[in-house]
Structure formats: C-alpha cells, structure tokens
Motif scaffolding. Structure first.
Motif, PDB file in Angstrom:
ATOM      1  N   ASN A   1      -5.446  -1.660  -2.824  1.00 26.67           N
ATOM      2  CA  ASN A   1      -4.792  -1.032  -3.980  1.00 26.67           C
ATOM      3  C   ASN A   1      -5.653  -1.084  -5.242  1.00 26.67           C
ATOM      4  O   ASN A   1      -5.456  -0.301  -6.169  1.00 26.67           O
ATOM      5  CB  ASN A   1      -3.458  -1.710  -4.288  1.00 26.67           C
ATOM      6  CG  ASN A   1      -2.442  -1.519  -3.185  1.00 26.67           C
ATOM      7  OD1 ASN A   1      -2.495  -0.554  -2.432  1.00 26.67           O
ATOM      8  ND2 ASN A   1      -1.521  -2.451  -3.084  1.00 26.67           N
TER       9      ASN A   1
ATOM     10  N   CYS B   1       2.180   1.648  -3.595  1.00 30.61           N
ATOM     11  CA  CYS B   1       1.092   1.951  -4.533  1.00 30.61           C
ATOM     12  C   CYS B   1       0.518   3.351  -4.307  1.00 30.61           C
ATOM     13  O   CYS B   1       0.026   3.970  -5.240  1.00 30.61           O
ATOM     14  CB  CYS B   1       0.002   0.893  -4.395  1.00 30.61           C
ATOM     15  SG  CYS B   1      -1.164   0.881  -5.744  1.00 30.61           S
ATOM     16  N   SER B   2       0.601   3.855  -3.102  1.00 32.48           N
ATOM     17  CA  SER B   2       0.053   5.190  -2.829  1.00 32.48           C
ATOM     18  C   SER B   2       1.005   6.315  -3.244  1.00 32.48           C
ATOM     19  O   SER B   2       0.627   7.483  -3.236  1.00 32.48           O
ATOM     20  CB  SER B   2      -0.291   5.330  -1.341  1.00 32.48           C
ATOM     21  OG  SER B   2       0.887   5.327  -0.563  1.00 32.48           O
ATOM     22  N   ASN B   3       2.215   5.962  -3.635  1.00 34.13           N
ATOM     23  CA  ASN B   3       3.173   6.966  -4.112  1.00 34.13           C
ATOM     24  C   ASN B   3       2.897   7.186  -5.609  1.00 34.13           C
ATOM     25  O   ASN B   3       3.281   6.371  -6.450  1.00 34.13           O
ATOM     26  CB  ASN B   3       4.599   6.486  -3.888  1.00 34.13           C
ATOM     27  CG  ASN B   3       5.634   7.499  -4.284  1.00 34.13           C
ATOM     28  OD1 ASN B   3       5.509   8.184  -5.295  1.00 34.13           O
ATOM     29  ND2 ASN B   3       6.679   7.594  -3.485  1.00 34.13           N
ATOM     30  N   ASP B   4       2.215   8.280  -5.908  1.00 32.60           N
ATOM     31  CA  ASP B   4       1.754   8.525  -7.289  1.00 32.60           C
ATOM     32  C   ASP B   4       2.906   8.578  -8.287  1.00 32.60           C
ATOM     33  O   ASP B   4       2.796   8.014  -9.378  1.00 32.60           O
ATOM     34  CB  ASP B   4       0.940   9.813  -7.352  1.00 32.60           C
ATOM     35  CG  ASP B   4       0.317  10.003  -8.711  1.00 32.60           C
ATOM     36  OD1 ASP B   4      -0.455   9.119  -9.129  1.00 32.60           O
ATOM     37  OD2 ASP B   4       0.610  11.011  -9.374  1.00 32.60           O
TER      38      ASP B   4
ATOM     39  N   PRO C   1       0.814  -1.222   0.000  1.00 29.90           N
ATOM     40  CA  PRO C   1       0.000   0.000   0.000  1.00 29.90           C
ATOM     41  C   PRO C   1       0.847   1.272   0.000  1.00 29.90           C
ATOM     42  O   PRO C   1       0.472   2.274  -0.618  1.00 29.90           O
ATOM     43  CB  PRO C   1      -0.823  -0.104   1.284  1.00 29.90           C
ATOM     44  CG  PRO C   1      -0.778  -1.527   1.677  1.00 29.90           C
ATOM     45  CD  PRO C   1       0.497  -2.071   1.143  1.00 29.90           C
TER      46      PRO C   1
ATOM     47  N   LEU D   1      -7.716   2.034  -6.511  1.00 33.61           N
ATOM     48  CA  LEU D   1      -6.829   3.059  -7.080  1.00 33.61           C
ATOM     49  C   LEU D   1      -6.391   2.669  -8.485  1.00 33.61           C
ATOM     50  O   LEU D   1      -6.523   3.448  -9.433  1.00 33.61           O
ATOM     51  CB  LEU D   1      -5.605   3.253  -6.175  1.00 33.61           C
ATOM     52  CG  LEU D   1      -4.501   4.148  -6.726  1.00 33.61           C
ATOM     53  CD1 LEU D   1      -4.980   5.600  -6.773  1.00 33.61           C
ATOM     54  CD2 LEU D   1      -3.260   4.045  -5.872  1.00 33.61           C
TER      55      LEU D   1
END
Length: 112
Positions: free
Chosen positions: A71, A34-37, A31, A74
């Motif tokens: 994830n 994956c949350s690091n754009d 997570p 997103l």
C-alpha cells in the motif's frame, strides 16, 4: 423529524467508520480497501477535517494501510495524503499526532 434523522446519520457514520477501522487492521482486507480510490480519497478527506468525529479514526486507518508494504507506494504518491498527514502531525490532539507520525514513518521506511 430532522433532529432524529441527523442523530441517526451521525451514529451511522460513526458505526461505519468503526467497522472500516476494524477491517483496515487485517492483512487480507488492507490492500482491497486501499485500492478502492473512492474510499481512499474519502478517508484522506475526512482525516483533514479536524472538527469531524471521524477525523482521528481516518488517520488511524491510513496508518493501518501503511503497515502493509504493497500500500505504501500508492499512498506515498498521493500529495493530498502527505499534506493531510503533515497537517495532522501538528494537531493539538496527541492521538492525531501519534497516528500521523506513525503513518509518515511507515511510508518513509518503504524503499519503493
């Protein structure tokens, strides 16, 4: 010398990609990665460059991300990711097709 610098850069990129692939397999890391754009956009970008030595590992990372349901919402809402996965599903390389199809299957199994 330019040749040595290019060789060093290529080996460094492969090493960094291998490290990220390894990290993407673990529940606690997925997570966060994956949350690091910026990281996610670059992984998607490299997954779509078929002549890159990082290409297949990037598809594998996307698949690893989809193993964790948080994830999927997103990733499923990123048209570029879906387009890239569809292209990779048509690859001549079996491993590319396998990772791509598994990723799409994981995305489709998420009810959100």
């Amino acid at each position: 010398n330019i040749e040595n610098a290019s060789d060093f850069l290529a080996k460094s990129q492969l090493s960094a990609c291998a490290t990220l692939t390894h990290l993407s397999k673990h529940c606690a890391n997925s997570p966060v990665l994956c949350s690091n754009d910026e990281l996610l956009q670059n992984i998607i970008y490299l997954a779509g460059i078929f002549d890159s030595p990082l290409h297949t590992r990037c598809i594998e990372m996307l698949c690893n991300f989809t193993r964790f349901p948080s994830n999927n919402a997103l990733l499923a809402n990123l048209p570029r990711a879906i387009d890239t996965l569809l292209l990779c599903g048509k690859s001549k390389i079996g491993e590319d097709r396998m990772w791509s199809i598994r990723t799409i299957q994981n995305l489709c199994s998420d009810a959100s």
